[in-house]
Write a protein that holds these residues in place. Sequence first.
Motif, PDB file in Angstrom:
ATOM      1  N   GLN A   1       0.838  -1.202   0.000  1.00  0.00           N
ATOM      2  CA  GLN A   1       0.000   0.000   0.000  1.00  0.00           C
ATOM      3  C   GLN A   1       0.869   1.246   0.000  1.00  0.00           C
ATOM      4  OE1 GLN A   1      -3.185   0.154  -0.434  1.00  0.00           O
ATOM      5  NE2 GLN A   1      -3.916  -1.912   0.059  1.00  0.00           N
ATOM      6  N   ALA A   2       0.375   2.299  -0.656  1.00  0.00           N
ATOM      7  CA  ALA A   2       1.123   3.559  -0.727  1.00  0.00           C
ATOM      8  C   ALA A   2       0.301   4.692  -0.130  1.00  0.00           C
ATOM      9  CB  ALA A   2       1.457   3.885  -2.185  1.00  0.00           C
ATOM     10  N   THR A   3       0.943   5.529   0.678  1.00  0.00           N
ATOM     11  CA  THR A   3       0.351   6.797   1.109  1.00  0.00           C
ATOM     12  C   THR A   3       1.230   7.907   0.527  1.00  0.00           C
ATOM     13  OG1 THR A   3       1.648   6.918   3.158  1.00  0.00           O
ATOM     14  CG2 THR A   3      -0.443   5.704   3.244  1.00  0.00           C
ATOM     15  N   ASN A   4       0.888   9.157   0.801  1.00  0.00           N
ATOM     16  CA  ASN A   4       1.656  10.253   0.205  1.00  0.00           C
ATOM     17  C   ASN A   4       3.109  10.258   0.666  1.00  0.00           C
ATOM     18  OD1 ASN A   4      -0.574  11.105  -1.203  1.00  0.00           O
ATOM     19  ND2 ASN A   4      -1.205  12.596   0.346  1.00  0.00           N
ATOM     20  N   GLU A   5       3.358   9.754   1.868  1.00  0.00           N
ATOM     21  CA  GLU A   5       4.714   9.818   2.416  1.00  0.00           C
ATOM     22  C   GLU A   5       5.413   8.473   2.501  1.00  0.00           C
ATOM     23  OE1 GLU A   5       5.275  12.004   5.960  1.00  0.00           O
ATOM     24  OE2 GLU A   5       4.149  13.742   5.277  1.00  0.00           O
ATOM     25  N   ARG A   6       4.651   7.372   2.562  1.00  0.00           N
ATOM     26  CA  ARG A   6       5.266   6.076   2.862  1.00  0.00           C
ATOM     27  C   ARG A   6       4.717   4.951   1.994  1.00  0.00           C
ATOM     28  NH1 ARG A   6       3.936   8.802   7.403  1.00  0.00           N
ATOM     29  NH2 ARG A   6       5.601   9.302   8.869  1.00  0.00           N
ATOM     30  N   LEU A   7       5.564   3.921   1.867  1.00  0.00           N
ATOM     31  CA  LEU A   7       5.128   2.655   1.280  1.00  0.00           C
ATOM     32  C   LEU A   7       5.094   1.614   2.386  1.00  0.00           C
ATOM     33  CD1 LEU A   7       7.048   2.199  -2.092  1.00  0.00           C
ATOM     34  CD2 LEU A   7       4.589   2.005  -1.776  1.00  0.00           C
ATOM     35  N   PHE A   8       4.016   0.837   2.445  1.00  0.00           N
ATOM     36  CA  PHE A   8       3.896  -0.246   3.424  1.00  0.00           C
ATOM     37  C   PHE A   8       3.959  -1.569   2.657  1.00  0.00           C
ATOM     38  CE2 PHE A   8       1.833   3.408   5.257  1.00  0.00           C
ATOM     39  CZ  PHE A   8       2.124   3.356   6.613  1.00  0.00           C
ATOM     40  N   VAL A   9       4.856  -2.462   3.089  1.00  0.00           N
ATOM     41  CA  VAL A   9       5.011  -3.761   2.425  1.00  0.00           C
ATOM     42  C   VAL A   9       4.849  -4.855   3.475  1.00  0.00           C
ATOM     43  CG1 VAL A   9       6.431  -5.154   0.886  1.00  0.00           C
ATOM     44  CG2 VAL A   9       6.683  -2.656   0.875  1.00  0.00           C
ATOM     45  N   LEU A  10       3.890  -5.760   3.233  1.00  0.00           N
ATOM     46  CA  LEU A  10       3.588  -6.830   4.189  1.00  0.00           C
ATOM     47  C   LEU A  10       4.124  -8.154   3.665  1.00  0.00           C
ATOM     48  CD1 LEU A  10       1.894  -7.545   6.819  1.00  0.00           C
ATOM     49  CD2 LEU A  10       0.035  -8.131   5.242  1.00  0.00           C
ATOM     50  N   THR A  11       4.907  -8.858   4.507  1.00  0.00           N
ATOM     51  CA  THR A  11       5.308 -10.230   4.184  1.00  0.00           C
ATOM     52  C   THR A  11       4.666 -11.148   5.224  1.00  0.00           C
ATOM     53  OG1 THR A  11       7.313 -10.188   5.527  1.00  0.00           O
ATOM     54  CG2 THR A  11       7.503  -9.405   3.242  1.00  0.00           C
ATOM     55  N   THR A  12       4.969 -12.427   5.173  1.00  0.00           N
ATOM     56  CA  THR A  12       4.311 -13.384   6.064  1.00  0.00           C
ATOM     57  C   THR A  12       4.476 -13.007   7.537  1.00  0.00           C
ATOM     58  OG1 THR A  12       4.968 -15.027   4.444  1.00  0.00           O
ATOM     59  CG2 THR A  12       4.013 -15.857   6.464  1.00  0.00           C
ATOM     60  N   ARG A  13       5.684 -12.556   7.924  1.00  0.00           N
ATOM     61  CA  ARG A  13       5.942 -12.294   9.349  1.00  0.00           C
ATOM     62  C   ARG A  13       6.484 -10.904   9.643  1.00  0.00           C
ATOM     63  NH1 ARG A  13       5.306 -15.542  13.252  1.00  0.00           N
ATOM     64  NH2 ARG A  13       4.743 -17.714  12.914  1.00  0.00           N
ATOM     65  N   ASN A  14       6.532 -10.022   8.634  1.00  0.00           N
ATOM     66  CA  ASN A  14       7.065  -8.676   8.850  1.00  0.00           C
ATOM     67  C   ASN A  14       6.244  -7.627   8.129  1.00  0.00           C
ATOM     68  OD1 ASN A  14       9.848  -8.936  10.293  1.00  0.00           O
ATOM     69  ND2 ASN A  14       9.847 -10.576   8.762  1.00  0.00           N
ATOM     70  N   LEU A  15       6.294  -6.415   8.665  1.00  0.00           N
ATOM     71  CA  LEU A  15       5.701  -5.257   8.004  1.00  0.00           C
ATOM     72  C   LEU A  15       6.821  -4.234   7.815  1.00  0.00           C
ATOM     73  CD1 LEU A  15       3.250  -3.719   6.917  1.00  0.00           C
ATOM     74  CD2 LEU A  15       2.715  -3.007   9.243  1.00  0.00           C
ATOM     75  N   PHE A  16       7.074  -3.869   6.557  1.00  0.00           N
ATOM     76  CA  PHE A  16       8.140  -2.915   6.240  1.00  0.00           C
ATOM     77  C   PHE A  16       7.536  -1.554   5.912  1.00  0.00           C
ATOM     78  CE2 PHE A  16       9.905  -7.053   5.345  1.00  0.00           C
ATOM     79  CZ  PHE A  16      11.230  -6.957   5.753  1.00  0.00           C
ATOM     80  N   LEU A  17       8.216  -0.497   6.344  1.00  0.00           N
ATOM     81  CA  LEU A  17       7.832   0.872   6.000  1.00  0.00           C
ATOM     82  C   LEU A  17       8.980   1.496   5.229  1.00  0.00           C
ATOM     83  CD1 LEU A  17       6.040   0.383   8.640  1.00  0.00           C
ATOM     84  CD2 LEU A  17       6.062   2.852   8.820  1.00  0.00           C
ATOM     85  N   ILE A  18       8.689   2.019   4.058  1.00  0.00           N
ATOM     86  CA  ILE A  18       9.703   2.734   3.283  1.00  0.00           C
ATOM     87  C   ILE A  18       9.299   4.195   3.234  1.00  0.00           C
ATOM     88  CG2 ILE A  18      10.820   2.926   1.024  1.00  0.00           C
ATOM     89  CD1 ILE A  18      10.094  -0.060   0.598  1.00  0.00           C
ATOM     90  N   LYS A  19      10.149   5.058   3.743  1.00  0.00           N
ATOM     91  CA  LYS A  19       9.856   6.501   3.747  1.00  0.00           C
ATOM     92  C   LYS A  19      10.195   7.049   2.364  1.00  0.00           C
ATOM     93  CE  LYS A  19       8.585  10.235   5.980  1.00  0.00           C
ATOM     94  NZ  LYS A  19       9.403  11.005   6.892  1.00  0.00           N
TER      95      LYS A  19
END
Length: 582
Positions: free
Chosen positions: A559-577
């Motif tokens: 998922q993308a917001t104006n400031e960040r990308l959220f990436v979900l894997t089986t056991r982790n949630l990553f945030l890319i600024k």
Amino acid sequence: MEVAANCSLRVKRPLLDPRFEGYKLSLEPLPCYQLELDAAVAEVKLRDDQYTLEHMHAFGMYNYLHCDSWYQDSVYYVDNLGRIMNLTVMLDTALGKPREVFRLPTDVTAYDNRLCASVHFTSSTWVTLSDGTGRLYLIETGERGNSASEKWEIMFNEELGNPFVIIHSVSLLKAEEHSIATLLLRVEKEELDMKGSGFFVSLEWVTISKKNKDKKYEIIKRDILRGKSVPNYAAIEPDGNGLMIVSYKSFTSIPVGQDVEENKDEDMSDKIKEPLYYWQQTEDDLTATVRLPEGSAKEDVQVQFLPDRVTIVLKGQKLLEGSLFSSIDHESSTWIIKENNSLEISFIKKNEGLTWPELVVGDKQGEYIRDSAQCAAIAERLMHLTSEELNPNPDKGKPPCNAQELEECDIFFEESSSLCRFDGNTLKTTHVVNLGSNQYLFSVVVDPKEMPGFCLRHDVDALLWQPHASSQQDMWEQIATFNALGYVQASKRDKKFFTCAPDYSYAALCECLRRVFIYRQPAPMSTVLYNRKEGRQVGQVAKQQVASLETNDPILGFQATNERLFVLTTRNLFLIKVKTEH
């Protein structure tokens, strides 16, 4: 009888950049934050009996991460303990753990034929939820993110048949009556389909309403649309008066409870000899020939011509009905029954010289016959492409074409998709846009009060369109362009999810494993840069960035917001600024 309007998408030329020079790879590091999940994501893998491409589109490529577009930087997922978990980001350097906001009342792991749980954020205070077993929940949440007022409370809970996923919902308030309309997607077995995949796709439009404060929420309307392909895009209009669908194969409405009769009709139509009709054309007219059953008389046949539509009825049964590819002179068009028991129909073209690729839009029952003169004329026009010499007649000013230079991303699907609007009451098609080679790329919520926007490939670019249901003139408005992105994305063989920021400042796609690609809109340069070929200064540059996630787990949500990308894997949630400059 109302007729579906043939429409087109109007491109805004000022939003296109013919001098775009491509994306420049930037090696600037992207801040990336990783959160370990308490429990794994509730992934449901495809079963052995879910083997078709439609199952893969609908459930195999499901996005398990849900963005709450009513609140900034707030995402949700369902874990394998049946909990709906939320992460709302205020500050990247002070990330909390995902918090539980709701727990599914039943243990869904006991169900063998369940699908993935699905969530849709209907309004700022309402959520529609499916547990994947065929049960639909309406939940009043209060103001989400506000600890004082947020409380997820079930207001409606009912079994609705076979398992489904929720693809859209809207909240409607008229006088004292509050309603929620939701769209449910199923891929179901088709017992009578001997020729196809054996499955069909159904979209069920369910409206749940409460008339006054004392009563409970209950279902007041259930409508079903049926087709042969999973829609790329399907959304209910904000006022509930219509529905828009982008799909490769058309959808038609089915009265609830009359599926058996409808199947009989389909079985009857299968028995009609294929093709139903043959057609050919000249520069001025088209001729269609329909085979009739033995003993058919002129009184049994009715042909109705409209400027952009035709209806053929035989003994009270519709043989053919639909929108014509282009306009005709309906008053000059005629029909006749020939001695060999065939119906011959002559259509006079309004636009002389226009070659029609199909007679009736989306209809596959006919076969086109070219005459020898047409074939010779086409061959002559294409001679410069097929000659043994390289550009044998340079005076024509036509550049040579080398077929080996064509890339895979220049090849489109044989079948073209269409964008259709259906009326909310009759479920009849009111507007049709033939998308041709404008490949569907993704959808994005720009404004949660409006319908989701959708992105299509136009030539090499990717254009973002915003539907405006209330505007009859410009029902679809181009709101942004991602230069050359239609071409660039086609080279990404392993792409799984594709999206853009709601303010369209960047687009992003991810592969099945690890890699995330970010394409930013052109921005002014801080240093002086020259185009060496043209010897001119370049004012702005579009950057491409690549992030590689430190995990071997497959990507399940994006998922993308104006400031960040959220990436979900089986056991982790990553945030890319993504937005780092202030």
